[in-house]
Design an enzyme around this catalytic site. Sequence first.
Site, mmCIF file in Angstrom:
data_model
loop_
_atom_site.group_PDB
_atom_site.id
_atom_site.type_symbol
_atom_site.label_atom_id
_atom_site.label_comp_id
_atom_site.label_asym_id
_atom_site.label_seq_id
_atom_site.Cartn_x
_atom_site.Cartn_y
_atom_site.Cartn_z
ATOM 1 N N SER A 109 0.839 -1.202 0.000
ATOM 2 C CA SER A 109 0.000 0.000 0.000
ATOM 3 C C SER A 109 0.870 1.246 0.000
ATOM 4 C CB SER A 109 -0.911 0.027 1.227
ATOM 5 O OG SER A 109 -1.627 1.250 1.269
ATOM 6 N N VAL A 119 7.325 2.356 4.094
ATOM 7 C CA VAL A 119 8.278 1.665 3.234
ATOM 8 C C VAL A 119 7.846 1.769 1.767
ATOM 9 C CG1 VAL A 119 9.402 -0.543 2.707
ATOM 10 C CG2 VAL A 119 9.001 0.107 5.079
ATOM 11 N N CYS A 120 6.571 1.594 1.492
ATOM 12 C CA CYS A 120 6.071 1.706 0.119
ATOM 13 C C CYS A 120 6.256 3.125 -0.395
ATOM 14 C CB CYS A 120 4.599 1.302 0.047
ATOM 15 S SG CYS A 120 4.277 -0.407 0.508
ATOM 16 N N ASP A 121 5.959 4.103 0.443
ATOM 17 C CA ASP A 121 6.139 5.513 0.099
ATOM 18 C C ASP A 121 7.591 5.765 -0.310
ATOM 19 O OD1 ASP A 121 7.078 8.327 1.056
ATOM 20 O OD2 ASP A 121 4.905 8.551 0.893
#
Length: 171
Positions: free
Chosen positions: A58, A63-65
């Site tokens: 997501s 971490v995804c950001d």
Amino acid sequence: MSERTGLVTLKGNPITLVGDELKAGDKAPDFQLTGTDMSSKSLSDYEGKVKLVVVVPSLDTSVCDTEVRKFNEHATSLGDDIIVLTVSMDLPPAQKRWCGAAGVDRVECLSDYKDHSFGKAWGLRIKEIGFLARSIFVLDKDNTVRYMELVPEIGQEPDYDAALAAAKQLV
């Protein structure tokens, strides 16, 4: 449909991936994903390009950001023959808002929210929470997987350098 355990953890706990494993040398399964403008997207939309497919749980997680922002920064130096696609379960309007807020304009975000077929076909759907497992795929212009990383702990970042090098090698 197969289920695989022991390959990935979430906060140290093993999780189950639904779908068959996709490996280097395999032909990538086609997909029907949704773009941030609600259009339908498939592999044929990127014909003739090397595809760096960045799969994240997501965009609204730290971490995804970080991961997608880093790939966005690198995308400028990749040239016109390589496209960076980010796939998540986030809804397309949420992806669009996130991209705008994050200044991400060189990575194309795609959503598997409709029928979860991408996650199952690529062996990345997390049974316990319904998200996609963090992974990177580099597909050549004929959609053959040439590089693949399944990140062993969902909360860890991938090997950026290895993925970028694999994509550049194909141009």
